[in-house]
Each structure stands twice: as C-alpha cells, then as structure tokens.
Design a protein around this motif. Sequence first.
Motif, mmCIF file in Angstrom:
data_model
loop_
_atom_site.group_PDB
_atom_site.id
_atom_site.type_symbol
_atom_site.label_atom_id
_atom_site.label_comp_id
_atom_site.label_asym_id
_atom_site.label_seq_id
_atom_site.Cartn_x
_atom_site.Cartn_y
_atom_site.Cartn_z
ATOM 1 N N PRO A 245 0.863 -1.189 0.000
ATOM 2 C CA PRO A 245 0.000 0.000 0.000
ATOM 3 C C PRO A 245 0.895 1.233 0.000
ATOM 4 N N ARG A 246 0.562 2.210 -0.793
ATOM 5 C CA ARG A 246 1.419 3.396 -0.887
ATOM 6 C C ARG A 246 1.061 4.362 0.237
ATOM 7 N N THR A 247 1.438 3.962 1.453
ATOM 8 C CA THR A 247 1.166 4.755 2.648
ATOM 9 C C THR A 247 2.487 5.190 3.269
ATOM 10 N N ARG A 248 2.412 6.160 4.143
ATOM 11 C CA ARG A 248 3.629 6.607 4.835
ATOM 12 C C ARG A 248 4.139 5.538 5.804
ATOM 13 N N GLU A 249 3.230 4.732 6.323
ATOM 14 C CA GLU A 249 3.655 3.623 7.173
ATOM 15 C C GLU A 249 4.463 2.615 6.369
ATOM 16 N N ALA A 250 4.043 2.354 5.125
ATOM 17 C CA ALA A 250 4.798 1.443 4.261
ATOM 18 C C ALA A 250 6.155 2.039 3.902
ATOM 19 N N VAL A 251 6.191 3.339 3.660
ATOM 20 C CA VAL A 251 7.477 4.001 3.409
ATOM 21 C C VAL A 251 8.413 3.783 4.594
ATOM 22 N N ASP A 252 7.901 3.973 5.805
ATOM 23 C CA ASP A 252 8.724 3.785 7.003
ATOM 24 C C ASP A 252 9.265 2.356 7.079
ATOM 25 N N TRP B 181 -3.878 -0.877 -3.557
ATOM 26 C CA TRP B 181 -4.568 -0.990 -2.288
ATOM 27 C C TRP B 181 -5.541 0.182 -2.101
ATOM 28 N N PRO B 182 -6.692 -0.050 -1.461
ATOM 29 C CA PRO B 182 -7.685 1.037 -1.323
ATOM 30 C C PRO B 182 -7.267 2.148 -0.378
ATOM 31 N N ASP B 183 -6.254 1.882 0.477
ATOM 32 C CA ASP B 183 -5.861 2.911 1.445
ATOM 33 C C ASP B 183 -4.594 3.660 1.039
ATOM 34 N N ASP B 184 -4.280 3.679 -0.256
ATOM 35 C CA ASP B 184 -3.117 4.422 -0.732
ATOM 36 C C ASP B 184 -3.213 5.893 -0.332
ATOM 37 N N GLU B 185 -2.102 6.439 0.139
ATOM 38 C CA GLU B 185 -2.026 7.854 0.506
ATOM 39 C C GLU B 185 -1.185 8.663 -0.475
ATOM 40 N N LEU B 186 -0.338 7.974 -1.227
ATOM 41 C CA LEU B 186 0.591 8.623 -2.150
ATOM 42 C C LEU B 186 0.420 8.016 -3.536
ATOM 43 N N ASP B 187 0.677 8.815 -4.558
ATOM 44 C CA ASP B 187 0.725 8.202 -5.879
ATOM 45 C C ASP B 187 2.097 7.562 -6.071
ATOM 46 N N ALA C 247 4.718 8.022 -8.076
ATOM 47 C CA ALA C 247 5.906 8.865 -8.176
ATOM 48 C C ALA C 247 6.317 9.410 -6.815
ATOM 49 N N ASP C 248 5.363 9.905 -6.046
ATOM 50 C CA ASP C 248 5.685 10.450 -4.721
ATOM 51 C C ASP C 248 6.159 9.350 -3.775
ATOM 52 N N PHE C 249 5.529 8.192 -3.840
ATOM 53 C CA PHE C 249 5.904 7.058 -2.999
ATOM 54 C C PHE C 249 7.351 6.644 -3.263
ATOM 55 N N LEU C 250 7.695 6.478 -4.529
ATOM 56 C CA LEU C 250 9.047 6.048 -4.870
ATOM 57 C C LEU C 250 10.080 7.123 -4.551
ATOM 58 N N THR C 251 9.754 8.360 -4.847
ATOM 59 C CA THR C 251 10.708 9.443 -4.605
ATOM 60 C C THR C 251 10.999 9.596 -3.121
ATOM 61 N N ILE D 76 10.868 7.240 -0.833
ATOM 62 C CA ILE D 76 11.715 6.114 -0.434
ATOM 63 C C ILE D 76 13.159 6.352 -0.857
ATOM 64 N N LEU D 77 13.359 6.782 -2.092
ATOM 65 C CA LEU D 77 14.721 7.018 -2.576
ATOM 66 C C LEU D 77 15.393 8.145 -1.797
ATOM 67 N N ASP D 78 14.657 9.200 -1.525
ATOM 68 C CA ASP D 78 15.234 10.329 -0.789
ATOM 69 C C ASP D 78 15.637 9.920 0.627
ATOM 70 N N ARG D 79 14.795 9.145 1.282
ATOM 71 C CA ARG D 79 15.061 8.795 2.676
ATOM 72 C C ARG D 79 16.100 7.680 2.831
ATOM 73 N N THR D 80 16.261 6.847 1.816
ATOM 74 C CA THR D 80 17.234 5.748 1.908
ATOM 75 C C THR D 80 18.563 6.077 1.248
ATOM 76 N N GLY D 81 18.574 7.040 0.327
ATOM 77 C CA GLY D 81 19.780 7.301 -0.446
ATOM 78 C C GLY D 81 20.064 6.226 -1.471
ATOM 79 N N ALA D 82 19.078 5.376 -1.748
ATOM 80 C CA ALA D 82 19.278 4.281 -2.695
ATOM 81 C C ALA D 82 19.172 4.778 -4.131
ATOM 82 N N LEU D 83 19.690 3.962 -5.032
ATOM 83 C CA LEU D 83 19.487 4.168 -6.454
ATOM 84 C C LEU D 83 18.155 3.555 -6.864
ATOM 85 N N LEU D 84 17.721 3.880 -8.062
ATOM 86 C CA LEU D 84 16.489 3.345 -8.610
ATOM 87 C C LEU D 84 16.812 2.319 -9.695
ATOM 88 N N LEU D 85 16.316 1.109 -9.520
ATOM 89 C CA LEU D 85 16.323 0.123 -10.598
ATOM 90 C C LEU D 85 14.959 0.246 -11.266
#
Length: 283
Positions: free
Chosen positions: A122-129, A157-163, A165-169, A171-180
């Motif tokens: 689910p694209r939620t902030r909890e999932a990002v965490d 998922w019906p409880d998505d909070e982010l689209d 692009a925002d969800f992936l960005t 995650i990448l910003d907070r982890t410093g990971a690259l994008l495959l």
Amino acid sequence: MTTGNGLPGASAPQPGYGVGIGWRPEIAGFVAELPGLRFVEVIAESIPAAGPPPGLAELRDRGVTVVPHGVRLSLGGAEPVEPARVRQFARAAELLDAPLASEHIAFVRAGGIEAGHLLPLPRTREAVDAVVGNVARVRAELSVPLALEPIAAIFDWPDDELDEADFLTEILDRTGALLLLDIANVYANARNRGTDPLDLLDRLPLDRVGYVHVAGGAASDGIYHDTHTDPVPPEVLDLVAELSARHRPPALLLERDGHYPPATALHAELDAIAAASGYPTVT
C-alpha cells in the motif's frame, strides 16, 4: 562516480555502460558468447556460499560486471528483514565483486507465511517507514550501493495515501538508494491502471537510475502480466526510447526467466534494446 567494474555507485550515474542480459543457467552458453557484453545480473539467492557457478565466475573473471538481484528479502514487509537473508545477500555481492546490488520494493512474507510472489505495498507513509527501516538494515551489512526496483502490480490498495511517483521518490530520498527502473513494469502498471506511462517517467528522479530492466509480458482476461517469458513488445521499446531521450540510463538489461527462445530471437531482442536506447549492440 562509478565503483567496482563500472556500474554507478551512490552518486548520480554516468551514462555509457550499455546493454546486458539476466544470467540464467539455461542460457549460460548463449550469454558467454556475446562479444560485446559488459554486464549481467544474477538472482542473488542462487549464489551459494562456496562462490558463483563456473560459467558465471568465468564471466566475472574476464571483466564482465555481475550484479546480484535479490527476490527474497521482503524489504516492504512489516517485520524486520531476516538477518540470515541479509548476510547471504551481502555475501553474494562480495563473491561477485559487484559494484552494486538490487532488490524490490515489495513484500514476500508475513507472519511466517511465504507468498512465493512479489506483492505490492500500500502506498502509505507507514509502508514508506517499513521500507526505509529494512533498507537501513540491509545497507548496514552491504558494502556496495543498493538499487530498489518498483514492481508490476495488477491492483492498488484502497488505502493508498501517495501516488506512485511520490511514494518512490520519498523512499529514494530517505534511503539514499538508487532506482532500478523496470520499464516493462512502468508499461504494465500504466496499461492496467489506464494511465499514461510517460507521466510517471516525467516525475521520477531519472538521474538516480542505476540501471533498467526490459522484459516482455502478455495480456490475459484484460490484465497485462509482466511474465518475463514473452517477447518485449514494441510499446516497451518505445518507452525505452522515451526514457533515453529524457535521461539515458547507464545500463539496460534484458530479463528472460523461462520459455527461452532460439538464439536468433534473443539476439534480436538485445539488438532492439540497443537501438531504442542508442547503445552499441552486444551481439
């Protein structure tokens, strides 16, 4: 900046690496004979503690970069990643002398139950965490940069909070990971959702792309499935060209995971990816 054998490290990747292919035992002979090949990817969990199989070791020893690609860490799980799996993943990168390793933004187990598939979050902030925490645990063991792959999903998922692009960005910003970036997944998700895949490409941090997957799929009962056993469709090759026009990735990899066609067909797919991206052929 690059590390190891030339694929990008933690800083912005530099273009120029080219076209590769997923190494599988069934096509090891075909892969070994590609004259211009500079990199391959292998399933990380297939690398035993004793070291890579002979065919893969020979590629590594002749200077072909080998990238381990994990499928079992369950980075998106609510439970912390299992330490033994993280150690095996990190060990695979060491055994292969890999410049980076990759895994999926997905979960594969919960409550001790194995799904056997990569499942969407689910694209939620909890999932990002949850992803951020698990990536930190992996990076504590991993000696090379990590690239994260968004998966193909046939539902949201019906409880998505982010689209997406925002969800992936985030995650990448907070982890410093690259994008495959799996361009076939971009196509599959857009087709199944009825959206424009170019909208996602225009909003993703393409300068963070470590490398790109290209694969085939097939439609069934109105749903497009990312099968890795069908030819790469023209629409995916068109997206490779669109991506390369925006920010050409440093490397693109053909994924095939069964129903392997004759060598002539594999050659044609590799050549088509090279033509769409503007890289030299490897065949």
